[in-house]
Motif scaffolding. Structure first.
Motif, PDB file in Angstrom:
ATOM      1  N   ASP A   1       0.830  -1.204   0.000  1.00  0.00           N
ATOM      2  CA  ASP A   1       0.000   0.000   0.000  1.00  0.00           C
ATOM      3  C   ASP A   1       0.870   1.262   0.000  1.00  0.00           C
ATOM      4  N   LEU A   2       2.038   1.147   0.629  1.00  0.00           N
ATOM      5  CA  LEU A   2       2.907   2.305   0.802  1.00  0.00           C
ATOM      6  C   LEU A   2       4.362   1.888   0.655  1.00  0.00           C
ATOM      7  N   ILE A   3       5.115   2.667  -0.119  1.00  0.00           N
ATOM      8  CA  ILE A   3       6.563   2.485  -0.231  1.00  0.00           C
ATOM      9  C   ILE A   3       7.217   3.824   0.079  1.00  0.00           C
ATOM     10  N   THR A   4       8.187   3.800   0.983  1.00  0.00           N
ATOM     11  CA  THR A   4       8.851   5.043   1.394  1.00  0.00           C
ATOM     12  C   THR A   4      10.358   4.917   1.215  1.00  0.00           C
ATOM     13  N   SER A   5      11.019   6.064   1.216  1.00  0.00           N
ATOM     14  CA  SER A   5      12.472   6.072   1.094  1.00  0.00           C
ATOM     15  C   SER A   5      13.004   7.415   1.596  1.00  0.00           C
ATOM     16  N   ASN A   6      13.901   7.351   2.556  1.00  0.00           N
ATOM     17  CA  ASN A   6      14.410   8.555   3.213  1.00  0.00           C
ATOM     18  C   ASN A   6      15.885   8.758   2.897  1.00  0.00           C
ATOM     19  N   MET A   7      16.175   9.775   2.104  1.00  0.00           N
ATOM     20  CA  MET A   7      17.545  10.124   1.715  1.00  0.00           C
ATOM     21  C   MET A   7      18.265   8.946   1.053  1.00  0.00           C
ATOM     22  N   VAL A   8      17.580   8.367   0.050  1.00  0.00           N
ATOM     23  CA  VAL A   8      18.123   7.223  -0.694  1.00  0.00           C
ATOM     24  C   VAL A   8      18.122   7.481  -2.195  1.00  0.00           C
ATOM     25  N   PHE A   9      17.132   8.203  -2.706  1.00  0.00           N
ATOM     26  CA  PHE A   9      16.975   8.351  -4.153  1.00  0.00           C
ATOM     27  C   PHE A   9      18.138   9.089  -4.811  1.00  0.00           C
ATOM     28  N   GLU A  10      18.917   9.835  -4.053  1.00  0.00           N
ATOM     29  CA  GLU A  10      20.117  10.451  -4.616  1.00  0.00           C
ATOM     30  C   GLU A  10      21.180   9.400  -4.942  1.00  0.00           C
ATOM     31  N   HIS A  11      21.039   8.193  -4.386  1.00  0.00           N
ATOM     32  CA  HIS A  11      22.024   7.124  -4.579  1.00  0.00           C
ATOM     33  C   HIS A  11      21.641   6.138  -5.675  1.00  0.00           C
ATOM     34  N   ILE A  12      20.414   6.220  -6.193  1.00  0.00           N
ATOM     35  CA  ILE A  12      20.026   5.239  -7.217  1.00  0.00           C
ATOM     36  C   ILE A  12      20.568   5.677  -8.580  1.00  0.00           C
ATOM     37  N   ASN A  13      21.062   4.703  -9.343  1.00  0.00           N
ATOM     38  CA  ASN A  13      21.756   5.036 -10.596  1.00  0.00           C
ATOM     39  C   ASN A  13      20.940   4.753 -11.859  1.00  0.00           C
ATOM     40  N   ARG A  14      19.797   4.035 -11.696  1.00  0.00           N
ATOM     41  CA  ARG A  14      18.938   3.758 -12.845  1.00  0.00           C
ATOM     42  C   ARG A  14      17.475   4.026 -12.479  1.00  0.00           C
ATOM     43  N   PRO A  15      17.125   5.277 -12.284  1.00  0.00           N
ATOM     44  CA  PRO A  15      15.780   5.585 -11.789  1.00  0.00           C
ATOM     45  C   PRO A  15      14.650   5.117 -12.693  1.00  0.00           C
ATOM     46  N   GLU A  16      14.894   5.050 -14.019  1.00  0.00           N
ATOM     47  CA  GLU A  16      13.848   4.573 -14.928  1.00  0.00           C
ATOM     48  C   GLU A  16      13.477   3.127 -14.593  1.00  0.00           C
ATOM     49  N   VAL A  17      14.484   2.291 -14.393  1.00  0.00           N
ATOM     50  CA  VAL A  17      14.273   0.882 -14.058  1.00  0.00           C
ATOM     51  C   VAL A  17      13.696   0.743 -12.653  1.00  0.00           C
ATOM     52  N   GLN A  18      14.277   1.477 -11.721  1.00  0.00           N
ATOM     53  CA  GLN A  18      13.901   1.322 -10.319  1.00  0.00           C
ATOM     54  C   GLN A  18      12.487   1.839 -10.040  1.00  0.00           C
ATOM     55  N   LEU A  19      12.078   2.907 -10.728  1.00  0.00           N
ATOM     56  CA  LEU A  19      10.710   3.392 -10.558  1.00  0.00           C
ATOM     57  C   LEU A  19       9.689   2.404 -11.122  1.00  0.00           C
ATOM     58  N   ARG A  20      10.038   1.756 -12.226  1.00  0.00           N
ATOM     59  CA  ARG A  20       9.126   0.753 -12.790  1.00  0.00           C
ATOM     60  C   ARG A  20       8.968  -0.435 -11.836  1.00  0.00           C
ATOM     61  N   GLU A  21      10.052  -0.819 -11.182  1.00  0.00           N
ATOM     62  CA  GLU A  21       9.988  -1.894 -10.200  1.00  0.00           C
ATOM     63  C   GLU A  21       9.105  -1.502  -9.006  1.00  0.00           C
ATOM     64  N   ILE A  22       9.266  -0.282  -8.547  1.00  0.00           N
ATOM     65  CA  ILE A  22       8.455   0.201  -7.427  1.00  0.00           C
ATOM     66  C   ILE A  22       6.984   0.243  -7.825  1.00  0.00           C
ATOM     67  N   TYR A  23       6.726   0.737  -9.029  1.00  0.00           N
ATOM     68  CA  TYR A  23       5.346   0.800  -9.534  1.00  0.00           C
ATOM     69  C   TYR A  23       4.738  -0.603  -9.599  1.00  0.00           C
ATOM     70  N   ARG A  24       5.518  -1.565 -10.041  1.00  0.00           N
ATOM     71  CA  ARG A  24       5.039  -2.944 -10.199  1.00  0.00           C
ATOM     72  C   ARG A  24       4.536  -3.526  -8.885  1.00  0.00           C
ATOM     73  N   ILE A  25       5.256  -3.278  -7.795  1.00  0.00           N
ATOM     74  CA  ILE A  25       4.906  -3.940  -6.526  1.00  0.00           C
ATOM     75  C   ILE A  25       3.928  -3.129  -5.678  1.00  0.00           C
ATOM     76  N   LEU A  26       3.590  -1.927  -6.115  1.00  0.00           N
ATOM     77  CA  LEU A  26       2.567  -1.146  -5.424  1.00  0.00           C
ATOM     78  C   LEU A  26       1.172  -1.611  -5.818  1.00  0.00           C
ATOM     79  N   LYS A  27       0.260  -1.572  -4.869  1.00  0.00           N
ATOM     80  CA  LYS A  27      -1.143  -1.841  -5.179  1.00  0.00           C
ATOM     81  C   LYS A  27      -1.742  -0.638  -5.908  1.00  0.00           C
ATOM     82  N   PRO A  28      -2.774  -0.830  -6.713  1.00  0.00           N
ATOM     83  CA  PRO A  28      -3.468   0.327  -7.322  1.00  0.00           C
ATOM     84  C   PRO A  28      -3.920   1.301  -6.234  1.00  0.00           C
TER      85      PRO A  28
END
Length: 251
Positions: free
Chosen positions: A110-137
């Protein structure tokens, strides 16, 4: 170390006096992030915290963190750094994994959070799609990250790597094992909107917020820094504020 901590305490007392006069409405961005989470967490939520590290909030907010964690139906902490996972005190269910390949089924959270981490991700296009996949509508992604256009980020990017860790410890008290490479691939309002929409998200809210000063242990510099932060708190300068809190929703 004891003398160093005593000196820091003195510098903080000086800083609070400066802040109370120059920028009395300034609020630490971690407190703002905490308030946003409280507003968006519901009792029956299944919650995943990405890059959970040692804690959800600042160490001195341990009791508040425990209360928020207890209120969820279930919570999982995910981090690639095993050492950080072993030190986390409030989340019992922890997973070592890469955000690029999340080990969860579709529509799990239902909820995905991240605190001071997104500055460290190197492939946001891929990683956002993964996050979207596992979130409920209707599920939300909420993250707190530095603004790539802020003075603090610009200075951090200019500091040579060979002295960065020493400077981080001096200014923030963070040890070498808690400092990770930063890429700033999704650290502006425009980037969040563009990449978020590409992944399928609805951009619910993007907050540009100021945070506490960086040079607290150097009073002459922190005085000037607070004057600059006071300017950033004006509406005209909000795009240069130090931090971003974004709320994205799966449609």
């Amino acid at each position: 170390l004891r003398n160093y901590m005593m000196k820091r305490e003195i510098f903080y007392k000086i800083y609070w006096k400066f802040q109370s006069r120059i920028a009395p409405k300034l609020k630490y961005s971690q407190y703002i992030y905490e308030e946003v989470l409280k507003d968006n967490c519901q009792f029956n939520y299944v919650w995943l915290d990405l890059g959970c590290g040692h804690q959800l909030f600042s160490p001195w907010r341990y009791e508040q963190e425990k209360d928020l964690v207890k209120g969820s139906k279930a919570i999982i902490g995910l981090d690639y750094d095993f050492y950080s996972l072993t030190k986390h005190r409030t989340i019992e269910n922890k997973v070592r994994a890469d955000i690029s390949n999340l080990p969860f089924a579709e529509d799990s959270f239902d909820l995905i959070t991240s605190n001071m981490v997104f500055e460290h991700i190197n492939r946001p296009e891929v990683q956002l799609r993964e996050i979207y996949r596992i979130l409920k509508p209707g599920g939300k992604l909420i993250f707190h990250t530095p603004n790539v256009l802020s003075y603090a980020t610009l200075m951090a990017r200019l500091v040579p790597e060979r002295i960065k860790n020493k400077l981080v410890f001096l200014l923030q008290g963070r040890k070498d094992e808690d400092v990770f490479p930063a890429f700033y691939k999704i650290n502006s309002k425009s980037k969040i909107e563009k990449l978020g929409k590409q992944a399928g998200f609805r951009i619910k809210k993007i907050m540009m917020v100021c945070s506490s000063a960086q040079f607290i242990i150097i009073p002459p510099i922190v005085f000037l820094e607070l004057l600059w932060i006071r300017l950033l708190m004006t509406k005209r300068m909000k795009w240069l504020r130090t931090n971003i809190i974004a709320i994205l929703e799966k449609e």
